[in-house]
Enzyme design. Structure first.
Site, PDB file in Angstrom:
ATOM      1  N   ASP A  45       0.845  -1.194   0.000  1.00 43.01           N
ATOM      2  CA  ASP A  45       0.000   0.000   0.000  1.00 43.01           C
ATOM      3  C   ASP A  45       0.881   1.244   0.000  1.00 43.01           C
ATOM      4  O   ASP A  45       2.014   1.218   0.500  1.00 43.01           O
ATOM      5  CB  ASP A  45      -0.921   0.022   1.219  1.00 43.01           C
ATOM      6  CG  ASP A  45      -2.137   0.914   1.008  1.00 43.01           C
ATOM      7  OD1 ASP A  45      -3.184   0.392   0.557  1.00 43.01           O
ATOM      8  OD2 ASP A  45      -2.048   2.134   1.265  1.00 43.01           O
ATOM      9  N   TYR A 165     -10.946   8.003 -15.600  1.00 44.36           N
ATOM     10  CA  TYR A 165     -11.240   6.779 -14.870  1.00 44.36           C
ATOM     11  C   TYR A 165     -11.831   5.721 -15.800  1.00 44.36           C
ATOM     12  O   TYR A 165     -11.410   4.562 -15.788  1.00 44.36           O
ATOM     13  CB  TYR A 165     -12.206   7.079 -13.725  1.00 44.36           C
ATOM     14  CG  TYR A 165     -12.489   5.889 -12.840  1.00 44.36           C
ATOM     15  CD1 TYR A 165     -11.630   5.563 -11.794  1.00 44.36           C
ATOM     16  CD2 TYR A 165     -13.599   5.085 -13.045  1.00 44.36           C
ATOM     17  CE1 TYR A 165     -11.875   4.467 -10.981  1.00 44.36           C
ATOM     18  CE2 TYR A 165     -13.859   3.989 -12.247  1.00 44.36           C
ATOM     19  CZ  TYR A 165     -12.990   3.689 -11.209  1.00 44.36           C
ATOM     20  OH  TYR A 165     -13.242   2.591 -10.412  1.00 44.36           O
ATOM     21  N   LYS A 169     -10.042   2.064 -16.750  1.00 42.17           N
ATOM     22  CA  LYS A 169     -10.634   0.778 -16.402  1.00 42.17           C
ATOM     23  C   LYS A 169     -10.978  -0.049 -17.647  1.00 42.17           C
ATOM     24  O   LYS A 169     -10.880  -1.288 -17.620  1.00 42.17           O
ATOM     25  CB  LYS A 169     -11.864   0.983 -15.520  1.00 42.17           C
ATOM     26  CG  LYS A 169     -11.518   1.547 -14.139  1.00 42.17           C
ATOM     27  CD  LYS A 169     -10.566   0.640 -13.361  1.00 42.17           C
ATOM     28  CE  LYS A 169     -10.320   1.121 -11.953  1.00 42.17           C
ATOM     29  NZ  LYS A 169      -9.444   0.222 -11.169  1.00 42.17           N
ATOM     30  N   ILE A 198     -19.347   0.446  -4.575  1.00 39.55           N
ATOM     31  CA  ILE A 198     -19.081  -0.312  -3.355  1.00 39.55           C
ATOM     32  C   ILE A 198     -18.929   0.644  -2.175  1.00 39.55           C
ATOM     33  O   ILE A 198     -18.282   1.692  -2.280  1.00 39.55           O
ATOM     34  CB  ILE A 198     -17.794  -1.156  -3.519  1.00 39.55           C
ATOM     35  CG1 ILE A 198     -17.899  -2.047  -4.765  1.00 39.55           C
ATOM     36  CG2 ILE A 198     -17.557  -1.991  -2.269  1.00 39.55           C
ATOM     37  CD1 ILE A 198     -19.029  -3.042  -4.768  1.00 39.55           C
ATOM     38  N   THR A 200     -17.155   1.634   0.293  1.00 43.18           N
ATOM     39  CA  THR A 200     -15.829   1.670   0.907  1.00 43.18           C
ATOM     40  C   THR A 200     -15.728   2.892   1.820  1.00 43.18           C
ATOM     41  O   THR A 200     -16.529   3.831   1.713  1.00 43.18           O
ATOM     42  CB  THR A 200     -14.746   1.774  -0.178  1.00 43.18           C
ATOM     43  OG1 THR A 200     -14.933   3.007  -0.893  1.00 43.18           O
ATOM     44  CG2 THR A 200     -14.823   0.594  -1.144  1.00 43.18           C
TER      45      THR A 200
END
Length: 259
Positions: A45, A165, A169, A198, A200
């Site tokens: 990370d 983005y 993707k 999602i 998150t």
């Protein structure tokens, strides 16, 4: 995030897994699931403190879950990560490339070129550099393995204001398919997962409850997904239950793409 009984049923004992972007969101869910399935897990990370905190929570002092700081846009650091994995565990069997940055809100005509390059650098170049290192390491040390790249439902649709983005993707799926073809005979499977919206920590931080409810309503199941639900599919793709699956993309999106 709670590890499900289905995730705990997998047994990755003695396997070594690497998860980039592993200290938060979907990456964190994948780390937790792999650890519950007895894998050795390297948590890569950008934020070392978060990776250390997660590794400490899951592992204590046994060395089965280890944190590593990595900037996936930096080739030298990605290659150093691979060298660390080999020096620490001697092999790599499994990988999840989950490092990425989110949707921008700039139409193409006004899109900041620096922002464009930043999104592509993390989401596409970072996936490429990580995948390149992982394929080499798996082939040299394990001989066979499985890699999952993180795409998005926006790899299948346009989305106004998010050209960088969306482009990144879409490209991740193309990269996945090419790598799958190139490595099939060597016994390395490469697939991707396309999550819907999602819930998150980053999404919760950026959007209030009303906005999140509106996002959930975009899915026929009428809710946001959870990181754990994405990890369920990732675990299956990494496992020997998916040995005839490569070059595929799996949508985990509550019906979003069916509209």
């Amino acid at each position: 995030m709670v590890v499900s009984a289905r995730q705990a049923a997998y047994d990755f004992r003695d396997a070594v897994a690497l998860v980039t972007g592993g200290a938060s969101g979907i990456g964190e869910a994948c780390v937790r699931a792999l650890a519950a399935a007895h894998a050795h897990v390297v948590v890569g990370d950008l934020t070392l403190e978060a990776a250390e905190q997660l590794a400490g929570e899951l592992d204590g002092r046994s060395g089965r879950v280890v944190p590593v700081q990595v900037d996936v846009t930096d080739q030298a650091r990605v290659e150093a990560l691979g060298a660390y994995v080999q020096a620490t565990f001697g092999r790599l069997d499994l990988a999840v490339n989950s490092a990425g940055i989110g949707v921008t809100n700039q139409p193409v005509v006004d899109h900041d070129p620096e922002m464009w390059r930043n999104v592509l650098a993390v989401n596409l170049d970072g996936t490429f550099l990580s995948l390149r290192m992982e394929l080499d390491l798996i082939r040299r040390t394990a001989g066979r393995g499985s890699i999952v790249n993180m795409a998005s439902v926006l790899a299948h649709r346009g989305w106004a204001g998010s050209a960088a983005y969306v482009a990144s993707k879409h490209a991740v799926i193309g990269l996945t398919r090419a790598a799958a073809l190139e490595n099939a005979e060597q016994g390395v499977r490469v697939n991707s997962v396309s999550p819907g919206f999602i819930e998150t920590p980053l999404l919760v931080e950026r959007h209030d409850a009303e906005a999140r409810a509106a996002m959930g309503a975009l899915h026929p199941l009428q809710r946001l997904g959870s990181p754990d639900e994405v990890a369920e599919t990732v675990l299956w793709l990494l496992s020997d239950s998916a040995t005839f699956v490569t070059g595929a993309d799996f949508a985990v999106e509550g019906g979003f793409l069916s509209r």
